[in-house]
Every structure is written in structure tokens, then in C-alpha cells.
Design a protein around this motif. Structure first.
Motif, PDB file in Angstrom:
ATOM      1  N   ALA A 179       0.837  -1.212   0.000  1.00 26.25           N
ATOM      2  CA  ALA A 179       0.000   0.000   0.000  1.00 26.25           C
ATOM      3  C   ALA A 179       0.869   1.259   0.000  1.00 26.25           C
ATOM      4  O   ALA A 179       0.671   2.165  -0.813  1.00 26.25           O
ATOM      5  N   LEU A 180       1.852   1.293   0.904  1.00 26.94           N
ATOM      6  CA  LEU A 180       2.659   2.521   0.994  1.00 26.94           C
ATOM      7  C   LEU A 180       3.637   2.645  -0.173  1.00 26.94           C
ATOM      8  O   LEU A 180       4.007   3.750  -0.555  1.00 26.94           O
ATOM      9  N   THR A 181       4.037   1.520  -0.772  1.00 28.34           N
ATOM     10  CA  THR A 181       4.881   1.604  -1.976  1.00 28.34           C
ATOM     11  C   THR A 181       4.070   2.230  -3.105  1.00 28.34           C
ATOM     12  O   THR A 181       4.577   3.077  -3.857  1.00 28.34           O
ATOM     13  N   CYS A 182       2.800   1.851  -3.213  1.00 27.96           N
ATOM     14  CA  CYS A 182       1.932   2.454  -4.227  1.00 27.96           C
ATOM     15  C   CYS A 182       1.873   3.967  -4.012  1.00 27.96           C
ATOM     16  O   CYS A 182       2.065   4.746  -4.951  1.00 27.96           O
ATOM     17  N   MET A 183       1.656   4.389  -2.765  1.00 26.87           N
ATOM     18  CA  MET A 183       1.583   5.826  -2.466  1.00 26.87           C
ATOM     19  C   MET A 183       2.923   6.500  -2.773  1.00 26.87           C
ATOM     20  O   MET A 183       2.966   7.571  -3.381  1.00 26.87           O
ATOM     21  N   TYR A 184       3.995   5.891  -2.350  1.00 29.54           N
ATOM     22  CA  TYR A 184       5.356   6.438  -2.531  1.00 29.54           C
ATOM     23  C   TYR A 184       5.633   6.681  -4.020  1.00 29.54           C
ATOM     24  O   TYR A 184       6.169   7.708  -4.407  1.00 29.54           O
ATOM     25  N   TYR A 195       6.179  13.899   1.968  1.00 20.35           N
ATOM     26  CA  TYR A 195       5.549  12.584   1.897  1.00 20.35           C
ATOM     27  C   TYR A 195       6.589  11.492   1.666  1.00 20.35           C
ATOM     28  O   TYR A 195       6.504  10.406   2.223  1.00 20.35           O
ATOM     29  N   ARG A 196       7.556  11.791   0.805  1.00 27.06           N
ATOM     30  CA  ARG A 196       8.557  10.782   0.463  1.00 27.06           C
ATOM     31  C   ARG A 196       9.296  10.316   1.728  1.00 27.06           C
ATOM     32  O   ARG A 196       9.520   9.131   1.937  1.00 27.06           O
ATOM     33  N   ASP A 197       9.626  11.278   2.605  1.00 29.73           N
ATOM     34  CA  ASP A 197      10.344  10.925   3.841  1.00 29.73           C
ATOM     35  C   ASP A 197       9.457  10.083   4.750  1.00 29.73           C
ATOM     36  O   ASP A 197       9.882   9.063   5.283  1.00 29.73           O
ATOM     37  N   LEU A 198       8.185  10.537   4.903  1.00 30.34           N
ATOM     38  CA  LEU A 198       7.281   9.816   5.803  1.00 30.34           C
ATOM     39  C   LEU A 198       7.054   8.384   5.305  1.00 30.34           C
ATOM     40  O   LEU A 198       7.294   7.416   6.039  1.00 30.34           O
ATOM     41  N   GLY A 200       8.721   6.685   3.147  1.00 29.77           N
ATOM     42  CA  GLY A 200      10.003   5.969   3.094  1.00 29.77           C
ATOM     43  C   GLY A 200      10.393   5.419   4.467  1.00 29.77           C
ATOM     44  O   GLY A 200      10.801   4.267   4.592  1.00 29.77           O
ATOM     45  N   GLU A 201      10.208   6.256   5.487  1.00 32.74           N
ATOM     46  CA  GLU A 201      10.598   5.840   6.842  1.00 32.74           C
ATOM     47  C   GLU A 201       9.744   4.652   7.316  1.00 32.74           C
ATOM     48  O   GLU A 201      10.261   3.670   7.863  1.00 32.74           O
ATOM     49  N   VAL A 202       8.432   4.752   7.076  1.00 33.58           N
ATOM     50  CA  VAL A 202       7.544   3.664   7.512  1.00 33.58           C
ATOM     51  C   VAL A 202       7.847   2.390   6.699  1.00 33.58           C
ATOM     52  O   VAL A 202       7.884   1.279   7.254  1.00 33.58           O
ATOM     53  N   VAL A 207       9.744  -3.214   6.055  1.00 32.98           N
ATOM     54  CA  VAL A 207      10.543  -4.248   5.379  1.00 32.98           C
ATOM     55  C   VAL A 207      11.585  -4.842   6.333  1.00 32.98           C
ATOM     56  O   VAL A 207      11.923  -6.022   6.231  1.00 32.98           O
ATOM     57  N   ASP A 208      12.061  -4.020   7.292  1.00 34.79           N
ATOM     58  CA  ASP A 208      12.982  -4.594   8.290  1.00 34.79           C
ATOM     59  C   ASP A 208      12.273  -5.640   9.125  1.00 34.79           C
ATOM     60  O   ASP A 208      12.823  -6.693   9.449  1.00 34.79           O
ATOM     61  N   ASN A 209      11.019  -5.330   9.454  1.00 34.56           N
ATOM     62  CA  ASN A 209      10.193  -6.255  10.207  1.00 34.56           C
ATOM     63  C   ASN A 209      10.001  -7.566   9.417  1.00 34.56           C
ATOM     64  O   ASN A 209      10.133  -8.670   9.966  1.00 34.56           O
ATOM     65  N   ILE A 210       9.757  -7.449   8.117  1.00 35.85           N
ATOM     66  CA  ILE A 210       9.613  -8.654   7.280  1.00 35.85           C
ATOM     67  C   ILE A 210      10.960  -9.376   7.218  1.00 35.85           C
ATOM     68  O   ILE A 210      11.041 -10.604   7.356  1.00 35.85           O
ATOM     69  N   GLY A 211      12.042  -8.594   7.036  1.00 39.91           N
ATOM     70  CA  GLY A 211      13.395  -9.164   6.929  1.00 39.91           C
ATOM     71  C   GLY A 211      13.752 -10.033   8.132  1.00 39.91           C
ATOM     72  O   GLY A 211      14.365 -11.093   7.987  1.00 39.91           O
ATOM     73  N   LEU A 212      13.304  -9.604   9.318  1.00 39.57           N
ATOM     74  CA  LEU A 212      13.623 -10.359  10.538  1.00 39.57           C
ATOM     75  C   LEU A 212      12.942 -11.725  10.562  1.00 39.57           C
ATOM     76  O   LEU A 212      13.336 -12.607  11.318  1.00 39.57           O
ATOM     77  N   ARG A 213      11.875 -11.883   9.749  1.00 37.88           N
ATOM     78  CA  ARG A 213      11.145 -13.169   9.748  1.00 37.88           C
ATOM     79  C   ARG A 213      11.595 -14.095   8.620  1.00 37.88           C
ATOM     80  O   ARG A 213      10.934 -15.090   8.361  1.00 37.88           O
TER      81      ARG A 213
END
Ligand code: B12
Length: 417
Positions: A179-184, A195-198, A200-202, A207-213
Motif C-alpha cells: 500500500a505505501l509503496t503504491c503511495m510512494y 511525503y517521500r520521507d514519511l 520511506g521511513e515507515v 521491510v525490516d520487520n519482514i526481513g527479521l522473519r
């Protein structure tokens, strides 16, 4: 002679190099393709066999190229006829994406979803991660329909995610990433806001959260969240801190497919786009025409192991320590069912032997969900449900697909999410 040997070695090296490069792009090799085609046929053929209208199936078949035009027609017509007002925001979002992928106008469903999302707020601070799954689908669908009008909703949503995203399941983090990639990707040129910073940060947090799994074998979360996670990791502008080996994940999923772990049409709908290099972000780009893909020659997709003449014994416990002080119970029963039966057969046998084990189910996109046991019913407002465990481990399939083994101890525990 030495020259010839050197020349041959060079040719071999070049061929090996090419094949490594082709594989690292992470696509299913032509030899493995029949397995993927077999899955698609299984999913498409499920449409005519069920009265349940599942928009995720239509999205998947339109993204990868439909074989079964009749199934496509049935789903599109049924979804056109559905009244948007009766649906949750997640269901509405999937319906809008499904109709868009069939090049149909979702009409009033878009403004209805927009209004719902303008009023959206997370139920409580620290709300359970899965509460964001449906709203993430909603931002994705609205972004694809009218990204500029979606900005204020997405900004509010992103700010909430910033506080909560570490609690997310892989499935939820993956859909929120899409969803946020679509917005980005659709931030208006020359926009003064950050917007790009917001976003991008989220996205980085998600993705870090996904990466940990990502597990050592390549599975991301569990096998049924891996498809959505693959979509997310393949489109996000932010890379996870843990490196992702797409090819390893793909090979592991193909192994699971060969073992028949993807029988449930919804599980196929969520994995198929990733196996064909597509994501939900491609929905607005689907080209519709009279053509359809030529149905493949089929391999034998492993079908569920038939029940056998021998029996197995399963201990089944139902436990409610949550609702109604004088209603609390923890009762066990031993039942015998045909080897290879699904868990539902155990529940039915227990109910037949003892009326305390009476249960009810409801039909959902993933099949039958147990909604009530011994007159204690799940309740979305109280966030209660019946969780199923093998020993102490939660099952990763529902009662209509999970096949218990001999002497297994299954518990249904009334609990909260
Ligand atoms: C949220 C969620 C739940 C919530 C749903 C309630 C709610 N109001 O939010 C709760 C916590 C109750 C739940 C329970 C379970 N879930 Co769940 N759930 C999800 C999740 C994260 C999102 C579903 C969603 O909102 N979809 C969007 C809306 C728009 O679509 P929908 O069709 O209206 O959604 C409904 C169904 O998905 C249904 N549902 C949710 N989970 C399950 C599981 C099964 C087996 C069935 C039949 C239905 C079902 O509840 C949703 C809301 O009504 C998905 C992830 C995913 N990839 O889909 C996992 C997911 C569907 N769940 C899963 C599982 C395994 C379960 C449980 C069996 C876990 C357990 N050990 O008990 C139980 C169901 C037990 C039962 N009583 O029969 C698996 C299913 C895999 C499979 N092959 O069957 C998934 C894919 C997670 C995963 N990656 O493993 N779940």
C-alpha cells in the motif's frame, strides 16, 4: 588439443554464467513451470465448485493470465452484483482491485471505501497487528484508483503504522508495504510536503520487520505468508537490513508445492502472482482482451492423501478460560478417525460422541472457520476467536485442510487477538 580443451572450458563457463544470472532474477524455470500451471488450474477450477465469491482469486487469475474464461466471467459478474455497503473495508478493497483487474468500473464502491477510510481509526493504541491488514488493502485499492485524494488518508495511516509496525504479522506488514509503496510511487511531482520521507521511513520499518522473519530455509513468516512477503520485498523502494535471497525462497516454495501444501484455492491466490513475477501493484496495468492463455498440459498436482482404511486416535481438548465465569471449561475427548482425515472429521466425531463438543462454522475466503464451540462464539468486537493448536504450537491451516497424525493432541482454545 590444448587449444580445443581451453575453448570448450570457456564455452562451459559462459553457459554456467548465463544460467546463474537467469536464476538470480528469481523466476520459475521452464522445467518447474508445469507445477505452477497446475496450481493455477486447481485455483480456477475451484470457482465453479463454490458459491463463495472470492475476489483474491479473480485478482490472481487476471494478473497471471486466465486459462478458464468461464471462471473469470462468473467471478466478475458476481462481484459486479455485490453491494459495497455490506462489506468490510478489506473485502471492499479486494472487490475493487478484482473488478479493476477485469477492466470493470467498480463504480460507487470506491467512494464508499474512501468514506470508510476517512473515518478509520485503529481500535485502540497497541491494537493487534492484524487489525491493519484490511485497512492496508483499502489504502492499496484507493491509491490505485485516485492516489491524490488518498494522500491525507495514507498520511494518517502511515503515522499510525510508525508507532505500531513492529507488532505486525508478516502478512500484514507485506500488505502495508504494498500500500505505501503504491503511495510512494505516486507522490505528485513538485509536492512541498515531505511525503517521500514519511512513507520511506515507515516502509523501511515494515521491510525490516519482514526481513527479521526470513528463515534460514528462505520461508518468510510461514509458507502461507511468503507469497505476500515476496510481492512486498520485490517492489519496495527500501531494502530490508537482512538480505533476502529470492531464489532460495522460490525454491523452497516450489518444494512445498510439490508436497501438495497448496491445496486451498486462497493459498494459491496469494502465492501465484509471486510465482509469475507479478504483484498487486500491477492490477491497474492488466490488459483485458478476448484472448485467454492456452490451457497448459497438466502435470499431476499432488491431491490430498486419501483417507485409508486404518484409523488414528486424536485427543481433542476444548478450553474456555475467558468467557462467562460459570461457563469456564476444559474438557478432553479421545476420538478415532480414518487415517488421512482432516481435523474437521475429528471435531465432527467428538460432537457426535459428546454434545459439549458441539461446534459451528462459517464460510470465508480461506474455507471453513470454526466460529463457535460449546455455544461460546467468537466475537469481532471483543476480538475473541477459537485458536487451534497441536500440542502448544498454533496450527497454520484451518480445520478443513489440516490432517492430524496418530496420537496428536489438538486443542481449541478460546482466546483474544
Ligand atoms: C486477521 C487474521 C485472523 C483473525 C481474523 C479475525 C479478524 N477479525 O481479524 C483471527 C486472529 C481470528 C485469525 C484466526 C486464525 N487464522 Co488467520 N489470518 C488473519 C490474516 C492476518 C488476515 C485476514 C484478513 O483480514 N483478510 C482480509 C479480509 C478482507 O478478507 P476476509 O476473507 O474477509 O478475511 C477473513 C478470513 O481470512 C478469516 N480468517 C482469518 N484467518 C483464517 C484462517 C482460516 C483457516 C480460515 C478458514 C479463515 C480465516 O477471517 C477474516 C476476517 O473475517 C490472514 C493473513 C492472510 N494472508 O490472509 C491470516 C490467515 C488467513 N490465518 C491463518 C490461520 C492459520 C488462522 C488460524 C487457523 C490460526 C490458529 N492456529 O488457530 C485461526 C482460525 C481458527 C478457526 N477458528 O477456524 C492462515 C491461514 C493459512 C491456511 N493455509 O489456511 C493465514 C494465511 C496466516 C498465515 N500466514 O499463516 N486469523
Amino acid at each position: 588439443m590444448a587449444w580445443l580443451t581451453l575453448y570448450l572450458l570457456n564455452v562451459l563457463w559462459a553457459v554456467a554464467g548465463t544460467s546463474t544470472r537467469a536464476q538470480s532474477s528469481c523466476s520459475v524455470s521452464p522445467e518447474q513451470q508445469p507445477w505452477v500451471d497446475g496450481l493455477q488450474v486447481l485455483m480456477e477450477n475451484s470457482v465453479a465448485k463454490s458459491d463463495f465469491t472470492n475476489p483474491s482469486i479473480l485478482i490472481a487469475m487476471n494478473l497471471v493470465g486466465t486459462y478458464n474464461l468461464e471462471a473469470q466471467k462468473i467471478l466478475t459478474n458476481r462481484l459486479m452484483a455485490i453491494d459495497g455497503a455490506d462489506l468490510t473495508s478489506g473485502q471492499l478493497a479486494l472487490t475493487i482491485m478484482a473488478l479493476t483487474s477485469s477492466c470493470r468500473d467498480p463504480g460507487s464502491k470506491v467512494p464508499i471505501l474512501q468514506k470508510k477510510m476517512e473515518k478509520w481509526e485503529p481500535s485502540s493504541p497497541g491494537a493487534e497487528g492484524s487489525a491493519f491488514y484490511g485497512p492496508s488493502l483499502a489504502i492499496l485499492a484507493l491509491c490505485q484508483k485516485n492516489s491524490e485524494a488518498t494522500i491525507p488518508i495514507a498520511v494518517r495511516f502511515a503515522k499510525t503504522l510508525m508507532r505500531e509496525s513492529s507488532l505486525f504479522s508478516v502478512d500484514t506488514a507485506a500488505v502495508a508495504t504494498l500500500a505505501l509503496t503504491c503511495m510512494y510511487n505516486r507522490i505528485p511531482v513538485g509536492s512541498q510536503e515531505n511525503y517521500r520521507d514519511l512513507f520511506g521511513e515507515v516502509l523501511k520499518d515494515l521491510v525490516d520487520n519482514i526481513g527479521l522473519r526470513i528463515k534460514a530455509d528462505g520461508i518468510i513468516g510461514d509458507i502461507y505468508s511468503t507469497g505476500l512477503a515476496m510481492q512486498a520485498l520485490s517492489v519496495t523502494p527500501e531494502q530490508p537490513s537482512t538480505k533476502w535471497d529470492c531464489e532460495k525462497t522460490l525454491n523452497m516454495i516450489l518444494n512445498e508445492i510439490k508436497q501438495g501444501k497448496f491445496q486451498n484455492p486462497m493459498s494459491i491466490a496469494q502465492i501465484l502472482p509471486s510465482l509469475k513475477g507479478k504483484t498487486y501493484l500491477d492490477v491497474p496495468q492488466v490488459i483485458c482482451g478476448p484472448d485467454h492463455e492456452v490451457p497448459p498440459t497438466l502435470t499431476d498436482y499432488p491431491s490430498p492423501i486419501p483417507t485409508s482404511a486404518s484409523n488414528i486416535t486424536v485427543t481433542y481438548t476444548i478450553n474456555n478460560q475467558l468467557k462467562g465465569v460459570d461457563l469456564l471449561f476444559n474438557v478432553s475427548i479421545e476420538v478415532s478417525v480414518r487415517s488421512g482425515s482432516v481435523l474437521l472429521a475429528v471435531l465432527e466425531e467428538a460432537q457426535r460422541k459428546n454434545s459439549m463438543f458441539k461446534f459451528e462454522t462459517k464460510m470465508t475466503s480461506w474455507g471453513l472457520m470454526v466460529s463457535s464451540i460449546n455455544n461460546i462464539a467468537e466475537n469481532a468486537n471483543h476480538k475473541t476467536y477459537w485458536e487451534f493448536l497441536s500440542g502448544k504450537t498454533p496450527l497454520n491451516e484451518g480445520v478443513a485442510y489440516y490432517v492430524p497424525f496418530n496420537r496428536e493432541h489438538i486443542t481449541a482454545n478460546f482466546t483474544q487477538y
